[in-house]
Design a protein around this motif. Structure first.
Motif, PDB file in Angstrom:
ATOM      1  N   ASN A   1       0.758  -0.936   0.280  1.00 19.39           N
ATOM      2  CA  ASN A   1       0.440  -0.094   0.506  1.00 19.39           C
ATOM      3  C   ASN A   1       1.350   0.909  -0.321  1.00 19.39           C
ATOM      4  N   ALA A   2       1.338   1.868  -0.845  1.00 19.64           N
ATOM      5  CA  ALA A   2       2.651   2.718  -1.334  1.00 19.64           C
ATOM      6  C   ALA A   2       1.607   3.972  -0.883  1.00 19.64           C
TER       7      ALA A   2
ATOM      8  N   ARG B   1       7.791   0.678   0.490  1.00 19.28           N
ATOM      9  CA  ARG B   1       7.210  -0.463  -0.360  1.00 19.28           C
ATOM     10  C   ARG B   1       8.412  -0.905  -0.569  1.00 19.28           C
ATOM     11  N   TRP B   2       8.193  -1.804  -1.457  1.00 18.72           N
ATOM     12  CA  TRP B   2       8.814  -3.433  -1.531  1.00 18.72           C
ATOM     13  C   TRP B   2      10.235  -3.130  -2.129  1.00 18.72           C
ATOM     14  N   GLU B   3      11.708  -3.333  -1.920  1.00 16.39           N
ATOM     15  CA  GLU B   3      12.183  -3.177  -2.689  1.00 16.39           C
ATOM     16  C   GLU B   3      12.642  -4.206  -3.229  1.00 16.39           C
ATOM     17  N   LEU B   4      14.056  -4.697  -4.396  1.00 14.54           N
ATOM     18  CA  LEU B   4      14.550  -5.753  -4.264  1.00 14.54           C
ATOM     19  C   LEU B   4      15.686  -5.782  -3.565  1.00 14.54           C
ATOM     20  N   GLU B   5      16.741  -6.913  -3.011  1.00 13.64           N
ATOM     21  CA  GLU B   5      18.140  -6.481  -1.758  1.00 13.64           C
ATOM     22  C   GLU B   5      19.154  -6.966  -4.039  1.00 13.64           C
ATOM     23  N   PRO B   6      20.344  -6.608  -3.249  1.00 15.09           N
ATOM     24  CA  PRO B   6      21.142  -6.864  -4.599  1.00 15.09           C
ATOM     25  C   PRO B   6      20.960  -8.525  -5.408  1.00 15.09           C
ATOM     26  N   LEU B   7      20.934  -8.495  -6.305  1.00 16.87           N
ATOM     27  CA  LEU B   7      20.086  -9.898  -6.950  1.00 16.87           C
ATOM     28  C   LEU B   7      21.840 -10.620  -7.157  1.00 16.87           C
TER      29      LEU B   7
ATOM     30  N   GLY C   1      -5.785   4.591  -3.823  1.00 14.29           N
ATOM     31  CA  GLY C   1      -5.083   4.354  -2.297  1.00 14.29           C
ATOM     32  C   GLY C   1      -4.987   3.442  -1.906  1.00 14.29           C
ATOM     33  N   ALA C   2      -5.664   2.653  -2.063  1.00 18.06           N
ATOM     34  CA  ALA C   2      -5.759   0.670  -2.005  1.00 18.06           C
ATOM     35  C   ALA C   2      -4.517   0.029  -2.234  1.00 18.06           C
ATOM     36  N   ALA C   3      -4.909  -0.445  -1.743  1.00 18.69           N
ATOM     37  CA  ALA C   3      -3.272  -1.994  -1.260  1.00 18.69           C
ATOM     38  C   ALA C   3      -2.882  -2.621  -2.626  1.00 18.69           C
ATOM     39  N   GLY C   4      -2.386  -2.398  -2.916  1.00 16.48           N
ATOM     40  CA  GLY C   4      -1.786  -3.472  -4.509  1.00 16.48           C
ATOM     41  C   GLY C   4      -1.170  -4.764  -4.522  1.00 16.48           C
ATOM     42  N   LEU C   5      -0.291  -4.855  -5.263  1.00 18.33           N
ATOM     43  CA  LEU C   5       0.724  -6.338  -5.420  1.00 18.33           C
ATOM     44  C   LEU C   5       1.590  -5.142  -6.294  1.00 18.33           C
TER      45      LEU C   5
ATOM     46  N   SER D   1      15.925 -11.367  -2.247  1.00 15.24           N
ATOM     47  CA  SER D   1      15.399 -10.924  -1.475  1.00 15.24           C
ATOM     48  C   SER D   1      14.803  -9.983  -1.545  1.00 15.24           C
ATOM     49  N   ALA D   2      13.628  -9.744  -0.922  1.00 14.52           N
ATOM     50  CA  ALA D   2      13.457  -8.300  -0.980  1.00 14.52           C
ATOM     51  C   ALA D   2      12.873  -7.873   0.248  1.00 14.52           C
ATOM     52  N   ARG D   3      12.560  -6.304   0.297  1.00 18.12           N
ATOM     53  CA  ARG D   3      12.416  -6.095   1.937  1.00 18.12           C
ATOM     54  C   ARG D   3      11.326  -4.480   1.769  1.00 18.12           C
ATOM     55  N   LEU D   4      10.401  -4.783   2.369  1.00 18.21           N
ATOM     56  CA  LEU D   4       9.445  -3.557   2.571  1.00 18.21           C
ATOM     57  C   LEU D   4      10.205  -2.801   3.801  1.00 18.21           C
ATOM     58  N   ARG D   5      10.146  -1.191   3.585  1.00 27.59           N
ATOM     59  CA  ARG D   5      10.338  -0.132   3.849  1.00 27.59           C
ATOM     60  C   ARG D   5      10.366   0.871   3.556  1.00 27.59           C
TER      61      ARG D   5
END
Length: 108
Positions: free
Chosen positions: A29-30, A35-41, A61-65, A79-83
């Protein structure tokens, strides 16, 4: 055709064909700033897409994917992290999945 994984697949493993594409679909939900972000691949992996998918009837404004697309020419862990990108604190959530993908030209 991409293989899609999401939160229920966290910590698991997925097998891809050589040069296969993995889609990672994570709820976001931006409007909260998170926000999800990828960690180094890992070596042999390349991000080839990043998009938001909203439900057809969702109000603004609603959540999505958040959907990341990653092409693998070998195996590794993605890996990804939400922050919140502006905060220098630990992520509120993490996601990872192990990918087994033989290199292109390698017999299966």
């Amino acid at each position: 055709m991409p293989i899609r994984v999401g939160e229920p697949d966290a910590g698991g493993e997925v097998a891809l064909a050589p040069d296969g594409v993995l889609e990672i679909a994570l709820p976001e939900n931006a409007s909260t700033g998170y926000r999800w972000e990828l960690e180094p691949l890992p070596p042999g992996a390349e991000q080839v897409g990043d998009r938001m998918e909203a439900a057809a009837s969702a109000p603004p404004g609603a959540a999505g994917l958040r959907v990341f697309a990653v092409r693998f020419s070998g195996g590794g862990t993605v890996s990804a992290r939400l922050r919140r990108p502006w905060e220098q604190v630990e992520p509120v959530r993490r996601f990872s999945v192990r990918v087994s993908a033989p290199a292109a030209g390698t017999p299966r």
